[in-house]
Scaffold this motif. Structure first.
Motif, PDB file in Angstrom:
ATOM      1  N   LEU A  71       0.856  -1.186   0.000  1.00 24.40           N
ATOM      2  CA  LEU A  71       0.000   0.000   0.000  1.00 24.40           C
ATOM      3  C   LEU A  71       0.893   1.238   0.000  1.00 24.40           C
ATOM      4  O   LEU A  71       1.156   1.854   1.041  1.00 24.40           O
ATOM      5  CB  LEU A  71      -0.934  -0.024   1.214  1.00 24.40           C
ATOM      6  CG  LEU A  71      -2.029   1.042   1.322  1.00 24.40           C
ATOM      7  CD1 LEU A  71      -2.809   1.162   0.018  1.00 24.40           C
ATOM      8  CD2 LEU A  71      -2.951   0.745   2.473  1.00 24.40           C
ATOM      9  N   MET A  72       1.357   1.638  -1.186  1.00 23.07           N
ATOM     10  CA  MET A  72       2.345   2.698  -1.327  1.00 23.07           C
ATOM     11  C   MET A  72       1.815   4.046  -0.870  1.00 23.07           C
ATOM     12  O   MET A  72       2.581   4.896  -0.395  1.00 23.07           O
ATOM     13  CB  MET A  72       2.813   2.788  -2.780  1.00 23.07           C
ATOM     14  CG  MET A  72       3.324   1.477  -3.362  1.00 23.07           C
ATOM     15  SD  MET A  72       4.668   0.745  -2.419  1.00 23.07           S
ATOM     16  CE  MET A  72       5.974   1.962  -2.688  1.00 23.07           C
ATOM     17  N   ASP A  73       0.506   4.272  -1.000  1.00 23.22           N
ATOM     18  CA  ASP A  73      -0.068   5.548  -0.574  1.00 23.22           C
ATOM     19  C   ASP A  73       0.167   5.806   0.913  1.00 23.22           C
ATOM     20  O   ASP A  73       0.234   6.950   1.349  1.00 23.22           O
ATOM     21  CB  ASP A  73      -1.567   5.560  -0.882  1.00 23.22           C
ATOM     22  CG  ASP A  73      -2.227   6.876  -0.520  1.00 23.22           C
ATOM     23  OD1 ASP A  73      -1.911   7.900  -1.139  1.00 23.22           O
ATOM     24  OD2 ASP A  73      -3.060   6.877   0.414  1.00 23.22           O
ATOM     25  N   GLY A  74       0.316   4.735   1.694  1.00 20.10           N
ATOM     26  CA  GLY A  74       0.529   4.892   3.131  1.00 20.10           C
ATOM     27  C   GLY A  74       1.854   5.530   3.485  1.00 20.10           C
ATOM     28  O   GLY A  74       2.048   5.971   4.621  1.00 20.10           O
ATOM     29  N   LYS A  75       2.816   5.607   2.532  1.00 19.21           N
ATOM     30  CA  LYS A  75       4.102   6.233   2.817  1.00 19.21           C
ATOM     31  C   LYS A  75       4.060   7.748   2.685  1.00 19.21           C
ATOM     32  O   LYS A  75       4.983   8.433   3.133  1.00 19.21           O
ATOM     33  CB  LYS A  75       5.173   5.669   1.874  1.00 19.21           C
ATOM     34  CG  LYS A  75       5.505   4.197   2.087  1.00 19.21           C
ATOM     35  CD  LYS A  75       6.776   3.801   1.349  1.00 19.21           C
ATOM     36  CE  LYS A  75       7.998   4.435   2.000  1.00 19.21           C
ATOM     37  NZ  LYS A  75       9.264   3.942   1.394  1.00 19.21           N
ATOM     38  N   GLU A  76       3.002   8.280   2.039  1.00 18.39           N
ATOM     39  CA  GLU A  76       2.896   9.732   1.892  1.00 18.39           C
ATOM     40  C   GLU A  76       2.746  10.393   3.263  1.00 18.39           C
ATOM     41  O   GLU A  76       2.092   9.851   4.164  1.00 18.39           O
ATOM     42  CB  GLU A  76       1.712  10.086   1.005  1.00 18.39           C
ATOM     43  CG  GLU A  76       1.820   9.550  -0.419  1.00 18.39           C
ATOM     44  CD  GLU A  76       2.979  10.185  -1.170  1.00 18.39           C
ATOM     45  OE1 GLU A  76       3.231  11.387  -0.959  1.00 18.39           O
ATOM     46  OE2 GLU A  76       3.626   9.473  -1.971  1.00 18.39           O
TER      47      GLU A  76
ATOM     48  N   THR B  63       5.404   5.437  12.373  1.00 21.72           N
ATOM     49  CA  THR B  63       6.031   5.498  13.702  1.00 21.72           C
ATOM     50  C   THR B  63       7.287   4.638  13.773  1.00 21.72           C
ATOM     51  O   THR B  63       8.287   5.028  14.373  1.00 21.72           O
ATOM     52  CB  THR B  63       5.030   5.053  14.778  1.00 21.72           C
ATOM     53  OG1 THR B  63       4.539   3.734  14.448  1.00 21.72           O
ATOM     54  CG2 THR B  63       3.850   6.017  14.837  1.00 21.72           C
ATOM     55  N   SER B  64       7.225   3.455  13.134  1.00 20.24           N
ATOM     56  CA  SER B  64       8.390   2.566  13.151  1.00 20.24           C
ATOM     57  C   SER B  64       9.175   2.598  11.854  1.00 20.24           C
ATOM     58  O   SER B  64      10.243   1.985  11.750  1.00 20.24           O
ATOM     59  CB  SER B  64       7.950   1.131  13.439  1.00 20.24           C
ATOM     60  OG  SER B  64       7.070   0.668  12.417  1.00 20.24           O
ATOM     61  N   ASN B  65       8.629   3.309  10.839  1.00 20.80           N
ATOM     62  CA  ASN B  65       9.257   3.412   9.530  1.00 20.80           C
ATOM     63  C   ASN B  65       9.509   2.032   8.914  1.00 20.80           C
ATOM     64  O   ASN B  65      10.558   1.787   8.303  1.00 20.80           O
ATOM     65  CB  ASN B  65      10.578   4.187   9.627  1.00 20.80           C
ATOM     66  CG  ASN B  65      11.039   4.697   8.267  1.00 20.80           C
ATOM     67  OD1 ASN B  65      10.228   5.090   7.437  1.00 20.80           O
ATOM     68  ND2 ASN B  65      12.345   4.676   8.037  1.00 20.80           N
ATOM     69  N   THR B  66       8.529   1.143   9.098  1.00 22.00           N
ATOM     70  CA  THR B  66       8.669  -0.216   8.568  1.00 22.00           C
ATOM     71  C   THR B  66       7.345  -0.661   7.939  1.00 22.00           C
ATOM     72  O   THR B  66       6.287  -0.083   8.197  1.00 22.00           O
ATOM     73  CB  THR B  66       9.034  -1.218   9.675  1.00 22.00           C
ATOM     74  OG1 THR B  66       8.023  -1.174  10.707  1.00 22.00           O
ATOM     75  CG2 THR B  66      10.391  -0.900  10.272  1.00 22.00           C
ATOM     76  N   TRP B  67       7.447  -1.718   7.129  1.00 17.88           N
ATOM     77  CA  TRP B  67       6.278  -2.355   6.534  1.00 17.88           C
ATOM     78  C   TRP B  67       5.826  -3.502   7.426  1.00 17.88           C
ATOM     79  O   TRP B  67       6.652  -4.214   8.002  1.00 17.88           O
ATOM     80  CB  TRP B  67       6.600  -2.895   5.144  1.00 17.88           C
ATOM     81  CG  TRP B  67       6.836  -1.834   4.112  1.00 17.88           C
ATOM     82  CD1 TRP B  67       8.033  -1.297   3.742  1.00 17.88           C
ATOM     83  CD2 TRP B  67       5.841  -1.181   3.319  1.00 17.88           C
ATOM     84  NE1 TRP B  67       7.855  -0.352   2.770  1.00 17.88           N
ATOM     85  CE2 TRP B  67       6.518  -0.273   2.472  1.00 17.88           C
ATOM     86  CE3 TRP B  67       4.459  -1.290   3.211  1.00 17.88           C
ATOM     87  CZ2 TRP B  67       5.853   0.536   1.559  1.00 17.88           C
ATOM     88  CZ3 TRP B  67       3.784  -0.498   2.302  1.00 17.88           C
ATOM     89  CH2 TRP B  67       4.479   0.409   1.486  1.00 17.88           C
ATOM     90  N   SER B  68       4.525  -3.684   7.532  1.00 17.85           N
ATOM     91  CA  SER B  68       3.996  -4.799   8.324  1.00 17.85           C
ATOM     92  C   SER B  68       2.924  -5.525   7.522  1.00 17.85           C
ATOM     93  O   SER B  68       2.077  -4.886   6.879  1.00 17.85           O
ATOM     94  CB  SER B  68       3.413  -4.295   9.648  1.00 17.85           C
ATOM     95  OG  SER B  68       2.373  -3.365   9.411  1.00 17.85           O
ATOM     96  N   PRO B  69       2.923  -6.867   7.528  1.00 17.16           N
ATOM     97  CA  PRO B  69       1.958  -7.632   6.736  1.00 17.16           C
ATOM     98  C   PRO B  69       0.644  -7.828   7.487  1.00 17.16           C
ATOM     99  O   PRO B  69       0.623  -7.901   8.727  1.00 17.16           O
ATOM    100  CB  PRO B  69       2.667  -8.961   6.515  1.00 17.16           C
ATOM    101  CG  PRO B  69       3.499  -9.128   7.755  1.00 17.16           C
ATOM    102  CD  PRO B  69       3.914  -7.738   8.175  1.00 17.16           C
ATOM    103  N   LEU B  70      -0.430  -7.920   6.740  1.00 14.76           N
ATOM    104  CA  LEU B  70      -1.719  -8.265   7.330  1.00 14.76           C
ATOM    105  C   LEU B  70      -1.688  -9.701   7.836  1.00 14.76           C
ATOM    106  O   LEU B  70      -2.233 -10.015   8.883  1.00 14.76           O
ATOM    107  CB  LEU B  70      -2.827  -8.095   6.282  1.00 14.76           C
ATOM    108  CG  LEU B  70      -4.268  -8.367   6.727  1.00 14.76           C
ATOM    109  CD1 LEU B  70      -4.699  -7.376   7.789  1.00 14.76           C
ATOM    110  CD2 LEU B  70      -5.206  -8.305   5.530  1.00 14.76           C
ATOM    111  N   GLU B  71      -1.040 -10.566   7.068  1.00 12.71           N
ATOM    112  CA  GLU B  71      -0.846 -11.960   7.466  1.00 12.71           C
ATOM    113  C   GLU B  71       0.565 -12.363   7.074  1.00 12.71           C
ATOM    114  O   GLU B  71       1.164 -11.787   6.180  1.00 12.71           O
ATOM    115  CB  GLU B  71      -1.838 -12.893   6.743  1.00 12.71           C
ATOM    116  CG  GLU B  71      -3.298 -12.576   7.002  1.00 12.71           C
ATOM    117  CD  GLU B  71      -4.088 -12.290   5.728  1.00 12.71           C
ATOM    118  OE1 GLU B  71      -5.320 -12.309   5.789  1.00 12.71           O
ATOM    119  OE2 GLU B  71      -3.456 -12.055   4.675  1.00 12.71           O
ATOM    120  N   GLY B  72       1.097 -13.363   7.769  1.00 11.79           N
ATOM    121  CA  GLY B  72       2.416 -13.875   7.434  1.00 11.79           C
ATOM    122  C   GLY B  72       3.534 -13.191   8.202  1.00 11.79           C
ATOM    123  O   GLY B  72       3.307 -12.347   9.080  1.00 11.79           O
ATOM    124  N   THR B  73       4.760 -13.523   7.861  1.00 12.62           N
ATOM    125  CA  THR B  73       5.934 -12.992   8.537  1.00 12.62           C
ATOM    126  C   THR B  73       6.368 -11.669   7.908  1.00 12.62           C
ATOM    127  O   THR B  73       6.088 -11.402   6.740  1.00 12.62           O
ATOM    128  CB  THR B  73       7.095 -14.004   8.459  1.00 12.62           C
ATOM    129  OG1 THR B  73       7.359 -14.312   7.081  1.00 12.62           O
ATOM    130  CG2 THR B  73       6.717 -15.302   9.184  1.00 12.62           C
TER     131      THR B  73
END
Length: 374
Positions: free
Chosen positions: A189-194, A255-265
């Motif tokens: 979801l690239m829009d979330g980085k704006e 806040t953490s400047n990281t990507w997080s998955p909805l499911e999985g690692t």
């Protein structure tokens, strides 16, 4: 021939009666190995009325699994449809002679259904609490798009939906200019980085065949009003699909400047920054051709069932501060009805004035002619 059938035949959580299932034209009955979850048929290749067809490469034994629902007790109704599923066993006609048993190449029941059925992909605009579709498609800046992607797989094999990409444009052509990428790289979801965005995938999923996400309303620059179309490439995979870089839904946390998955690692989201998203070896996938809203699944021995398709949401009208009055009229049915009646009344008045003018001119000419005759 051994045929194993799930009693949840249609994949909807409702068990069928074993006595309603038969094999072949001679209606062979299930074997004693059947349980509460599965029904097992054991028969010779030439039993139960099975047919044999010879081709240049194969001997093909064909039969049918038949389901004929009967009412429970003395009830006058049934709640499922009858079905007949073709089963074929392929034996190579040419090969080395040995004492080893010949292993047929055949397509399981679920894959047969997957190869024949077609999926329906869709995007729906939902209200703020996700309880129902949103009735209005008019937005102000500061509002949020609540979007739900889904795949309709009918009463057969359960599927999980993923979003490969989404792009916003001013018309239904996803390749037109200007355009804005909302989701890319197989579920990032690239829009979330704006900096001014709170876009995110909603957790948890409401169900495997639905995926929800939010996007802050926006307009294209240089326009007071934007009519936006959102085109998404959706992917349907088997319900047993394990999340990987090709099957993921990743949101960005500022806040953490990281990507997080909805499911999985978390490692499946690493490619959101590099753009090089490929399946972990040896998990290669066969994918069907893209289509608008519908597509055909691919299935075969030792391969997962998958399909891709396009779905379009729009037009969504996003207005600026100079158009608030227009928004009030558009979103208020009573105001809209009032202005419609004002327009009708004005038009009627114009018609009456024109008619009176024409009639007046006609009377003047008539009386003038009569005066000359006298």
């Amino acid at each position: 021939m051994v045929v194993t059938v799930q009693r949840d035949l249609y994949g909807i959580g409702k068990m069928v009666k074993a006595s309603d299932l038969t094999l072949g034209p001679q209606s062979c009955q299930p074997s004693a190995q059947s349980t509460n979850l599965i029904v097992v048929f054991q028969a010779g290749l030439e039993e139960c009325g099975n047919s044999l067809q010879m081709t240049a490469e194969f001997m093909v034994y064909s039969t049918n699994l038949n389901y004929n629902p009967t009412p429970a007790g003395n009830s006058p109704i049934i709640r499922t449809n009858a079905a007949s599923v073709l089963i074929q066993c392929y034996y190579p006609r040419h090969g080395n002679v040995s004492s080893n048993a010949i292993k047929p190449t055949w397509m399981p029941y679920s894959s047969t259904i997957s190869a024949e059925e077609r999926l329906g992909f869709s995007l729906n605009l939902m209200n703020d609490d996700w309880s129902a579709p949103r009735t209005s498609t008019v937005f102000r800046l500061g509002d949020v798009f609540h979007i739900e992607a889904s795949v309709a797989s009918g009463n057969h094999v359960p599927m999980t939906v993923f979003i490969d990409s989404c792009v916003a444009t001013l018309n239904p052509n996803a390749n037109s200019d200007p355009s804005y990428e909302i989701i890319s790289f197989n579920g990032c979801l690239m829009d979330g980085k704006e900096a001014d965005s709170t876009s995110v995938f909603m957790s948890p999923r409401p169900q495997p065949d639905k995926l929800q996400f939010t996007v802050d309303a926006f307009r294209f620059t240089g326009r007071d009003v934007s009519t936006i179309y959102i085109t998404c490439s959706l992917r349907a995979a088997a319900a047993t699909q394990v999340p990987d870089p090709l099957h993921k839904a990743c949101s960005f946390s500022k806040t953490s400047n990281t990507w997080s998955p909805l499911e999985g690692t978390s490692d499946i989201c690493r490619c959101c920054d590099t753009g090089n998203c490929v399946a972990f070896p040896p998990q290669s996938r066969r994918v069907g051709q893209s289509s608008r809203g519908r597509g055909k699944r691919q299935a075969g021995p030792d391969s997962n069932v998958e399909e891709q398709g396009l779905a379009i949401l729009g037009p969504l009208l996003v207005i600026g501060p100079d158009h608030q009055n227009a928004l009030a009229v558009t979103e208020d049915p009573d105001s809209l009805e009032f202005w419609i009646w004002v327009a009708i009344g004005s038009l009627s008045l114009v018609v009456l004035v024109v008619c009176a003018t024409v009639i007046g001119k006609h009377l003047v000419k008539k009386h003038g002619l009569q005066a000359e005759l006298k």
